[in-house]
Write an enzyme that holds these catalytic residues in place. Structure first.
Site, PDB file in Angstrom:
ATOM      1  N   SER A  36      30.444  46.359  33.378  1.00 18.68           N
ATOM      2  CA  SER A  36      31.524  48.078  34.327  1.00 18.68           C
ATOM      3  C   SER A  36      32.385  48.357  34.606  1.00 18.68           C
ATOM      4  O   SER A  36      33.210  47.677  33.350  1.00 18.68           O
ATOM      5  CB  SER A  36      30.721  47.412  35.433  1.00 18.68           C
ATOM      6  OG  SER A  36      31.353  46.144  36.500  1.00 18.68           O
TER       7      SER A  36
ATOM      8  N   GLU B 260      24.803  36.541  35.560  1.00 18.05           N
ATOM      9  CA  GLU B 260      25.921  37.485  35.912  1.00 18.05           C
ATOM     10  C   GLU B 260      26.413  37.951  36.600  1.00 18.05           C
ATOM     11  O   GLU B 260      25.052  37.734  37.768  1.00 18.05           O
ATOM     12  CB  GLU B 260      25.034  39.329  34.347  1.00 18.05           C
ATOM     13  CG  GLU B 260      24.081  38.848  33.588  1.00 18.05           C
ATOM     14  CD  GLU B 260      25.603  38.196  32.127  1.00 18.05           C
ATOM     15  OE1 GLU B 260      26.365  38.343  32.702  1.00 18.05           O
ATOM     16  OE2 GLU B 260      25.422  37.441  31.154  1.00 18.05           O
ATOM     17  N   GLY B 261      27.086  38.414  36.895  1.00 15.28           N
ATOM     18  CA  GLY B 261      27.513  39.328  37.544  1.00 15.28           C
ATOM     19  C   GLY B 261      28.945  37.874  38.569  1.00 15.28           C
ATOM     20  O   GLY B 261      29.375  38.728  39.937  1.00 15.28           O
TER      21      GLY B 261
ATOM     22  N   ARG C 131      41.907  42.200  33.508  1.00 19.77           N
ATOM     23  CA  ARG C 131      41.277  41.750  35.265  1.00 19.77           C
ATOM     24  C   ARG C 131      41.996  40.568  35.048  1.00 19.77           C
ATOM     25  O   ARG C 131      42.076  39.782  34.120  1.00 19.77           O
ATOM     26  CB  ARG C 131      39.821  41.722  35.367  1.00 19.77           C
ATOM     27  CG  ARG C 131      38.470  42.923  35.705  1.00 19.77           C
ATOM     28  CD  ARG C 131      37.138  42.658  35.148  1.00 19.77           C
ATOM     29  NE  ARG C 131      36.940  41.223  34.284  1.00 19.77           N
ATOM     30  CZ  ARG C 131      35.462  40.640  34.114  1.00 19.77           C
ATOM     31  NH1 ARG C 131      34.608  41.027  35.072  1.00 19.77           N
ATOM     32  NH2 ARG C 131      35.672  39.863  33.224  1.00 19.77           N
TER      33      ARG C 131
HETATM   34  P1  ADP Z   1      28.900  36.117  34.833  1.00 20.79           P
HETATM   35  O1  ADP Z   1      28.524  36.863  33.442  1.00 20.79           O
HETATM   36  O2  ADP Z   1      29.099  35.834  35.832  1.00 20.79           O
HETATM   37  O3  ADP Z   1      30.497  37.215  34.583  1.00 20.79           O
HETATM   38  P2  ADP Z   1      31.267  34.833  33.137  1.00 20.79           P
HETATM   39  O4  ADP Z   1      30.787  34.027  31.909  1.00 20.79           O
HETATM   40  O5  ADP Z   1      32.127  35.778  32.899  1.00 20.79           O
HETATM   41  O6  ADP Z   1      29.799  34.918  33.563  1.00 20.79           O
HETATM   42  O7  ADP Z   1      32.380  33.218  33.199  1.00 20.79           O
HETATM   43  C1  ADP Z   1      32.392  34.356  35.113  1.00 20.79           C
HETATM   44  C2  ADP Z   1      34.342  33.738  35.545  1.00 20.79           C
HETATM   45  O8  ADP Z   1      34.401  32.572  35.461  1.00 20.79           O
HETATM   46  C3  ADP Z   1      34.990  34.372  34.165  1.00 20.79           C
HETATM   47  O9  ADP Z   1      35.473  35.765  34.505  1.00 20.79           O
HETATM   48  C4  ADP Z   1      36.085  34.182  34.217  1.00 20.79           C
HETATM   49  O10 ADP Z   1      36.754  34.117  35.408  1.00 20.79           O
HETATM   50  C5  ADP Z   1      35.222  32.148  34.429  1.00 20.79           C
HETATM   51  N1  ADP Z   1      35.194  31.505  33.632  1.00 20.79           N
HETATM   52  C6  ADP Z   1      33.757  31.621  32.595  1.00 20.79           C
HETATM   53  N2  ADP Z   1      33.998  30.924  31.594  1.00 20.79           N
HETATM   54  C7  ADP Z   1      35.174  30.453  31.621  1.00 20.79           C
HETATM   55  C8  ADP Z   1      35.537  28.972  30.542  1.00 20.79           C
HETATM   56  N3  ADP Z   1      35.254  29.329  29.320  1.00 20.79           N
HETATM   57  N4  ADP Z   1      36.779  29.137  30.661  1.00 20.79           N
HETATM   58  C9  ADP Z   1      37.070  28.974  32.336  1.00 20.79           C
HETATM   59  N5  ADP Z   1      37.254  30.349  33.072  1.00 20.79           N
HETATM   60  C10 ADP Z   1      35.763  30.616  32.658  1.00 20.79           C
HETATM   61 MG    MG Z   2      28.517  38.920  32.662  1.00 19.41          MG
HETATM   62 MG    MG Z   3      31.815  37.890  33.223  1.00 16.71          MG
END
Ligand code: ADP
Ligand code: MG
Ligand code: MG
Length: 476
Positions: free
Chosen positions: A152, A370-371, A452
């Site tokens: 999104s 996700e989300g 973001r």
């Molecule tokens: P989703 O699919 O829920 O968005 P993400 O993998 O994007 O899952 O993780 C959600 C949030 O967690 C990311 O937007 C980031 O802020 C934090 N995050 C995820 N993976 C990492 C990482 N390897 N190191 C630091 N922050 C992370």
């Molecule tokens: Mg995602």
């Molecule tokens: Mg994400």
């Protein structure tokens, strides 16, 4: 060398207060909007979508690197989606314990058994990165994840550059204002959807946005819808329940909803277990997947975006398998991978558990969700892993190196929130679209970006989760 916003501006409380008022009005004028939480299905009361007061410095080289990688990632995702053996092997341990992924996988298998009815594929994805800070002060682009389903903010982020430019102009920062790059993912998304619609080849058929129950982020989608209407392509918004009640396939598997033929199903809902409120919802997903409509994405591409697939891709020789004759491409993609570790049963997974328990602060533990707001950090990693370290339950997760972006100071503007300076971390996304017809890629583009930013107090969470806010890069 070009710089970010100077402290004399950032810390000038009188100026900041004035700018915040200017900023909110600018966002409203540009249509950077959201419905309010209390009335997510009415546009009688709307507010600005949360955003930063100032754009955030991003090194130009790293920004361009993310954009230039996107067409490679599009191809990779598309190849994975067509490799059923790979998907089955990659997800085997996960689907044994994770019911949600298992149900998606079952749909995928049923489609393979029946044979795909549609050879046109439309992908809209967003690869997200953080800039890992190196000891020498430079930063390297590391992928957080790729979203192949309902990625999104392409709509709203098409209108935020002018908001930040205006704020900087009012602040007298004309030079910085010119360093905010243009962005228009909405136009690119519409172009890709339009291409798929054309290839489907029926003038009366509609593009169906499969939307959430609660539609706070409707304006993000409206920008795309309106671009399609400008091209004389009709769009409709339907929920799972509408399709369940009014949807059917004819003998050629054409999808009809409420009497209208659907050329493209663009999913903006269906990525969380909670989205499937009943067996009927799952039946409806299957109905759409079986249909002749172009799915954005199809079930296989949905699965290609799982975190388990991301972890398997980081194993030695896996990218080479997808790009046997393109070592440069492999190298460029792999350079963005953080350490990713399997929790499968066996010695490798045992080592991952031991490593995570010994130094939990180095990692993020991720389920197949996700989300935003689903990952596990710090001491909680130990709690969770201790409870399941000998059990197959652990295979529902992957472990990932934690990325450490350089923090910056900014103000997060959000409805009714007090104006205060926050220490912030940013995440840069690149939007990609592609359309494939049979074996031919007829479109493969990077169509824009998304920045973001969130307060560093929060480990996790996106904009929709109420943690991150929209931002723009200030190229330095
Ligand atoms: P989703 O699919 O829920 O968005 P993400 O993998 O994007 O899952 O993780 C959600 C949030 O967690 C990311 O937007 C980031 O802020 C934090 N995050 C995820 N993976 C990492 C990482 N390897 N190191 C630091 N922050 C992370
Ligand atoms: Mg995602
Ligand atoms: Mg994400």
């Amino acid at each position: 060398m070009a710089q970010g916003i100077p402290n004399e501006v950032l810390m000038n409380t009188t100026l900041v207060k004035d700018l915040a008022d200017v900023a909110k009005d600018a966002a409203l004028l540009q249509g950077v909007l959201m419905r309010i939480q209390e009335k997510p299905n009415s546009s009688e009361l709307v507010t600005y979508a949360p955003f930063t007061l100032f754009p955030t410095p991003v090194p130009k080289a790293v920004f361009l690197q993310a954009l230039s990688l996107q067409t490679h990632y599009n191809i990779l995702v598309d190849k994975i989606s067509q490799d059923s053996t790979f998907l089955e092997e990659a997800l085997a341990s996960t689907i044994a314990v994770d019911d949600f992924t298992a149900r998606l996988f079952r749909i995928h298998q049923q489609i393979l058994k029946e044979g795909r009815s549609q050879s046109i594929m439309l992908g809209i994805n967003r690869s997200d990165y953080m800039l890992d800070q190196r000891a020498d002060g430079s930063s390297s682009l590391k992928q957080i994840e790729i979203n192949t389903f309902a990625a999104s903010f392409g709509g709203l982020s098409s209108h935020t550059p002018d908001v930040h430019r205006h704020i900087l102009n009012v602040a007298g920062r004309l030079e910085e204002s010119q360093r905010i790059p243009d962005n228009n993912p909405a136009a690119g998304q519409a172009r890709a959807v339009a291409k798929a619609w054309e290839l489907y080849g029926s003038e009366r058929a509609v593009v169906m946005f499969l939307v959430e129950e609660s539609q706070r982020n409707i304006f993000d989608q409206r920008f795309i819808e309106n671009e399609l209407w400008k091209r004389k392509i009709p769009t409709v918004r339907k929920r799972f329940d509408d399709v369940h009640k009014k949807g059917s396939l004819d003998q050629d598997k054409r999808l009809f909803v409420d009497g209208q033929e659907v050329a493209v199903v663009y999913y903006r809902n269906g990525y969380m277990p909670d989205n499937y409120i009943s067996e009927e919802t799952w039946d409806t997903r299957l109905l759409m997947e079986r249909s002749l409509a172009v799915k954005c994405p199809d079930i296989s591409t949905h699965l290609a975006g799982t975190k388990k697939v991301q972890q398997v891709l980081a194993r030695p020789e896996v990218l080479e398998k997808f790009f046997p004759d393109q070592p440069d491409m492999v190298e460029q993609i792999r350079a963005t991978f953080a350490g990713l570790y399997s929790l499968d049963m066996g010695s490798e997974g045992d080592e991952t558990v031991a490593m995570a328990l010994a130094t939990p602060d180095r990692f993020v533990l991720k389920p197949q969700r996700e989300g935003g707001g689903n990952n596990i950090y710090g001491s909680e990693i130990c709690q969770v892993l201790e409870g399941m370290k000998e059990s197959t339950e652990r295979t529902a997760y992957i472990l990932m190196d934690k990325i450490h972006p350089t923090p910056g100071q900014n103000y997060l503007l959000r409805q009714d929130a007090p104006l205060k300076v926050s220490t912030c971390l940013s995440e840069l996304g690149a939007f990609g679209v592609y359309v494939r017809q049979g074996k031919d890629m007829v479109m493969n583009e990077c169509i824009g970006h998304l920045l973001r930013t969130k307060s560093s107090e929060h480990s996790d969470g996106g904009v929709a989760a109420g943690v991150a806010v929209l931002d723009n890069p200030l190229l330095v």
